[in-house]
Design a protein around this motif. Structure first.
Motif, PDB file in Angstrom:
ATOM      1  N   LEU A   1      16.576  10.912 -29.422  1.00 40.93           N
ATOM      2  CA  LEU A   1      16.611   9.929 -30.510  1.00 40.93           C
ATOM      3  C   LEU A   1      16.193  10.538 -31.846  1.00 40.93           C
ATOM      4  O   LEU A   1      16.904  10.369 -32.857  1.00 40.93           O
ATOM      5  CB  LEU A   1      15.731   8.731 -30.163  1.00 40.93           C
ATOM      6  N   PRO A   2      15.067  11.276 -31.918  1.00 39.26           N
ATOM      7  CA  PRO A   2      14.718  11.922 -33.193  1.00 39.26           C
ATOM      8  C   PRO A   2      15.767  12.937 -33.654  1.00 39.26           C
ATOM      9  O   PRO A   2      16.003  13.077 -34.855  1.00 39.26           O
ATOM     10  CB  PRO A   2      13.380  12.612 -32.890  1.00 39.26           C
ATOM     11  N   THR A   3      16.393  13.638 -32.698  1.00 41.59           N
ATOM     12  CA  THR A   3      17.434  14.598 -33.060  1.00 41.59           C
ATOM     13  C   THR A   3      18.622  13.895 -33.705  1.00 41.59           C
ATOM     14  O   THR A   3      19.169  14.350 -34.712  1.00 41.59           O
ATOM     15  CB  THR A   3      17.903  15.383 -31.816  1.00 41.59           C
ATOM     16  N   TYR A   4      19.025  12.777 -33.130  1.00 46.70           N
ATOM     17  CA  TYR A   4      20.148  12.015 -33.692  1.00 46.70           C
ATOM     18  C   TYR A   4      19.801  11.492 -35.087  1.00 46.70           C
ATOM     19  O   TYR A   4      20.610  11.600 -36.025  1.00 46.70           O
ATOM     20  CB  TYR A   4      20.496  10.857 -32.770  1.00 46.70           C
ATOM     21  N   LEU A   5      18.593  10.960 -35.229  1.00 45.77           N
ATOM     22  CA  LEU A   5      18.176  10.451 -36.544  1.00 45.77           C
ATOM     23  C   LEU A   5      18.095  11.577 -37.566  1.00 45.77           C
ATOM     24  O   LEU A   5      18.518  11.410 -38.719  1.00 45.77           O
ATOM     25  CB  LEU A   5      16.821   9.752 -36.414  1.00 45.77           C
ATOM     26  N   ALA A   6      17.567  12.730 -37.151  1.00 45.96           N
ATOM     27  CA  ALA A   6      17.485  13.873 -38.057  1.00 45.96           C
ATOM     28  C   ALA A   6      18.883  14.338 -38.454  1.00 45.96           C
ATOM     29  O   ALA A   6      19.125  14.712 -39.612  1.00 45.96           O
ATOM     30  CB  ALA A   6      16.717  15.015 -37.395  1.00 45.96           C
ATOM     31  N   GLY A   7      19.822  14.302 -37.506  1.00 44.41           N
ATOM     32  CA  GLY A   7      21.193  14.681 -37.815  1.00 44.41           C
ATOM     33  C   GLY A   7      21.832  13.746 -38.824  1.00 44.41           C
ATOM     34  O   GLY A   7      22.548  14.190 -39.734  1.00 44.41           O
TER      35      GLY A   7
ATOM     36  N   ASP B   1      31.815  14.779 -38.655  1.00 48.73           N
ATOM     37  CA  ASP B   1      32.108  15.879 -37.717  1.00 48.73           C
ATOM     38  C   ASP B   1      31.399  15.758 -36.369  1.00 48.73           C
ATOM     39  O   ASP B   1      31.426  16.695 -35.572  1.00 48.73           O
ATOM     40  CB  ASP B   1      31.743  17.241 -38.344  1.00 48.73           C
ATOM     41  N   GLY B   2      30.753  14.645 -36.115  1.00 49.43           N
ATOM     42  CA  GLY B   2      30.077  14.472 -34.837  1.00 49.43           C
ATOM     43  C   GLY B   2      28.881  15.392 -34.640  1.00 49.43           C
ATOM     44  O   GLY B   2      28.447  15.611 -33.505  1.00 49.43           O
ATOM     45  N   ILE B   3      28.337  15.924 -35.736  1.00 48.08           N
ATOM     46  CA  ILE B   3      27.221  16.858 -35.625  1.00 48.08           C
ATOM     47  C   ILE B   3      25.978  16.168 -35.062  1.00 48.08           C
ATOM     48  O   ILE B   3      25.344  16.645 -34.112  1.00 48.08           O
ATOM     49  CB  ILE B   3      26.892  17.494 -36.993  1.00 48.08           C
ATOM     50  N   ALA B   4      25.615  15.037 -35.638  1.00 48.00           N
ATOM     51  CA  ALA B   4      24.431  14.312 -35.164  1.00 48.00           C
ATOM     52  C   ALA B   4      24.603  13.867 -33.720  1.00 48.00           C
ATOM     53  O   ALA B   4      23.709  14.062 -32.874  1.00 48.00           O
ATOM     54  CB  ALA B   4      24.161  13.104 -36.062  1.00 48.00           C
ATOM     55  N   ALA B   5      25.761  13.301 -33.402  1.00 48.37           N
ATOM     56  CA  ALA B   5      26.019  12.849 -32.035  1.00 48.37           C
ATOM     57  C   ALA B   5      26.077  14.020 -31.067  1.00 48.37           C
ATOM     58  O   ALA B   5      25.576  13.933 -29.935  1.00 48.37           O
ATOM     59  CB  ALA B   5      27.332  12.065 -31.989  1.00 48.37           C
ATOM     60  N   GLY B   6      26.685  15.118 -31.502  1.00 45.65           N
ATOM     61  CA  GLY B   6      26.790  16.293 -30.639  1.00 45.65           C
ATOM     62  C   GLY B   6      25.442  16.859 -30.252  1.00 45.65           C
ATOM     63  O   GLY B   6      25.178  17.132 -29.068  1.00 45.65           O
ATOM     64  N   TYR B   7      24.580  17.043 -31.235  1.00 40.67           N
ATOM     65  CA  TYR B   7      23.249  17.572 -30.927  1.00 40.67           C
ATOM     66  C   TYR B   7      22.417  16.566 -30.133  1.00 40.67           C
ATOM     67  O   TYR B   7      21.579  16.953 -29.321  1.00 40.67           O
ATOM     68  CB  TYR B   7      22.531  17.984 -32.212  1.00 40.67           C
TER      69      TYR B   7
ATOM     70  N   LEU C   1      23.929  23.311 -25.792  1.00 44.98           N
ATOM     71  CA  LEU C   1      24.766  23.628 -26.950  1.00 44.98           C
ATOM     72  C   LEU C   1      26.251  23.495 -26.607  1.00 44.98           C
ATOM     73  O   LEU C   1      27.060  23.114 -27.460  1.00 44.98           O
ATOM     74  CB  LEU C   1      24.462  25.048 -27.441  1.00 44.98           C
ATOM     75  N   SER C   2      26.605  23.797 -25.355  1.00 51.40           N
ATOM     76  CA  SER C   2      28.000  23.633 -24.928  1.00 51.40           C
ATOM     77  C   SER C   2      28.431  22.174 -24.985  1.00 51.40           C
ATOM     78  O   SER C   2      29.554  21.860 -25.382  1.00 51.40           O
ATOM     79  CB  SER C   2      28.178  24.167 -23.499  1.00 51.40           C
ATOM     80  N   LEU C   3      27.542  21.276 -24.585  1.00 52.64           N
ATOM     81  CA  LEU C   3      27.846  19.847 -24.687  1.00 52.64           C
ATOM     82  C   LEU C   3      27.923  19.415 -26.144  1.00 52.64           C
ATOM     83  O   LEU C   3      28.745  18.568 -26.512  1.00 52.64           O
ATOM     84  CB  LEU C   3      26.777  19.036 -23.953  1.00 52.64           C
ATOM     85  N   THR C   4      27.084  20.002 -26.988  1.00 61.24           N
ATOM     86  CA  THR C   4      27.138  19.723 -28.423  1.00 61.24           C
ATOM     87  C   THR C   4      28.494  20.115 -28.989  1.00 61.24           C
ATOM     88  O   THR C   4      29.114  19.368 -29.747  1.00 61.24           O
ATOM     89  CB  THR C   4      26.027  20.494 -29.161  1.00 61.24           C
ATOM     90  N   GLN C   5      28.962  21.288 -28.608  1.00 63.53           N
ATOM     91  CA  GLN C   5      30.264  21.774 -29.072  1.00 63.53           C
ATOM     92  C   GLN C   5      31.394  20.849 -28.619  1.00 63.53           C
ATOM     93  O   GLN C   5      32.343  20.594 -29.375  1.00 63.53           O
ATOM     94  CB  GLN C   5      30.516  23.181 -28.551  1.00 63.53           C
ATOM     95  N   ALA C   6      31.268  20.322 -27.400  1.00 63.94           N
ATOM     96  CA  ALA C   6      32.318  19.445 -26.864  1.00 63.94           C
ATOM     97  C   ALA C   6      32.420  18.134 -27.632  1.00 63.94           C
ATOM     98  O   ALA C   6      33.503  17.563 -27.753  1.00 63.94           O
ATOM     99  CB  ALA C   6      32.053  19.167 -25.389  1.00 63.94           C
ATOM    100  N   VAL C   7      31.300  17.664 -28.146  1.00 63.16           N
ATOM    101  CA  VAL C   7      31.283  16.383 -28.867  1.00 63.16           C
ATOM    102  C   VAL C   7      31.615  16.552 -30.342  1.00 63.16           C
ATOM    103  O   VAL C   7      32.313  15.724 -30.932  1.00 63.16           O
ATOM    104  CB  VAL C   7      29.902  15.705 -28.704  1.00 63.16           C
ATOM    105  N   ALA C   8      31.135  17.624 -30.949  1.00 62.86           N
ATOM    106  CA  ALA C   8      31.340  17.849 -32.385  1.00 62.86           C
ATOM    107  C   ALA C   8      32.792  18.226 -32.683  1.00 62.86           C
ATOM    108  O   ALA C   8      33.560  18.595 -31.787  1.00 62.86           O
ATOM    109  CB  ALA C   8      30.394  18.944 -32.871  1.00 62.86           C
ATOM    110  N   ALA C   9      33.145  18.126 -33.940  1.00 67.51           N
ATOM    111  CA  ALA C   9      34.507  18.465 -34.363  1.00 67.51           C
ATOM    112  C   ALA C   9      34.782  19.944 -34.112  1.00 67.51           C
ATOM    113  O   ALA C   9      33.870  20.776 -34.128  1.00 67.51           O
ATOM    114  CB  ALA C   9      34.685  18.134 -35.845  1.00 67.51           C
TER     115      ALA C   9
END
Length: 238
Positions: free
Chosen positions: A112-118, A126-132, A189-197
């Motif tokens: 949750l803090p990671t998403y808010l920080a993103g 680009d799905g950066i916040a959601a990806g991380y 990080l692989s899951l982050t890459q899959a979600v982000a643009a």
């Protein structure tokens, strides 16, 4: 899942002193995000540095270590585990219940803090916040399971966990190419890459490999912890 065990575990985990430690890094992450928001540096690179290095690389393993060991290691160390072992509960149910509490706490205090920080740093583009956030979700679950196992097998779980997080995850897993395949951080990080643009996040481990290794690590650690806990006698020794 046993609700009584879950309630008692959560009460012990979020004790007055431990909750201050648990909140320290997420609060720091959000403060840094707010300060960095007005920086003139490239926003994407800044997001990768803060969300990748501080959140996924530091916040998640520290939180996983505290909650993973905190749900069971303290009880084994002080001997109070005997009261739980005396109950007619399958050992696997005790372990999975405590793991559920640990994973829930890890998600609340890291994903949750990671998403808010993103969102603060880069918005929803680009799905950066959601990806991380997704990366920290899966990594948090894996870390919780691994550190819970450490809490069962050794009385020095915190020291062993810190050594693992600092030496393997932060150093070897980041800088030794062949070791990255066995790094929880890189799996996240692989899951982050899959979600982000496309092209915004680069992960050294393939998605399918990361998913399977995450499952094997989490399930394997949980099963082994159940077996080891089943071997404990009522005096807390094997």
């Amino acid at each position: 899942m046993n609700t009584t065990v879950a309630r008692l575990t959560a009460r012990g985990l979020f004790g007055r002193r431990r909750i201050l430690i648990l909140l320290a890094v997420p609060v720091l992450l959000l403060v840094i995000a707010v300060i960095a928001r007005n920086s003139t540096l490239d926003k994407l690179e800044l997001a990768h540095s803060i969300l990748g290095n501080l959140a996924l690389g530091t916040l998640v393993p520290i939180t996983g270590l505290i909650v993973g060991t905190g749900v069971i290691a303290t009880e084994i160390e002080d001997g109070s585990i005997v009261y739980l072992l005396a109950k007619p509960l399958p050992r696997w149910q005790i372990v999975t219940t405590k793991l559920a509490v640990a994973v829930g706490a890890a998600w609340l205090l890291s994903a949750l803090p990671t998403y808010l920080a993103g969102l603060i740093l880069y918005g929803s583009a680009d799905g950066i916040a959601a990806g991380y956030a997704v990366g920290t979700l899966v990594a948090g679950a894996a870390y919780s399971a691994l550190f819970l196992l450490l809490g069962v097998v050794t009385r020095h779980a915190v020291i062993a966990g810190l050594a693992y997080a600092l030496i393997w995850e932060s150093l070897i897993g980041n800088y030794v190419e062949g070791a990255r395949t066995l790094s929880v951080q890189q799996w996240g990080l692989s899951l982050t890459q899959a979600v982000a643009a496309d092209g915004t996040v680069t992960a050294p481990v393939g998605l399918s490999t990361a998913v399977w290794l995450l499952i094997v690590a989490a399930v394997g650690a949980t099963a082994l912890a159940s077996v080891k806990l089943a071997g404990l006698t009522l005096n807390g020794e094997e």
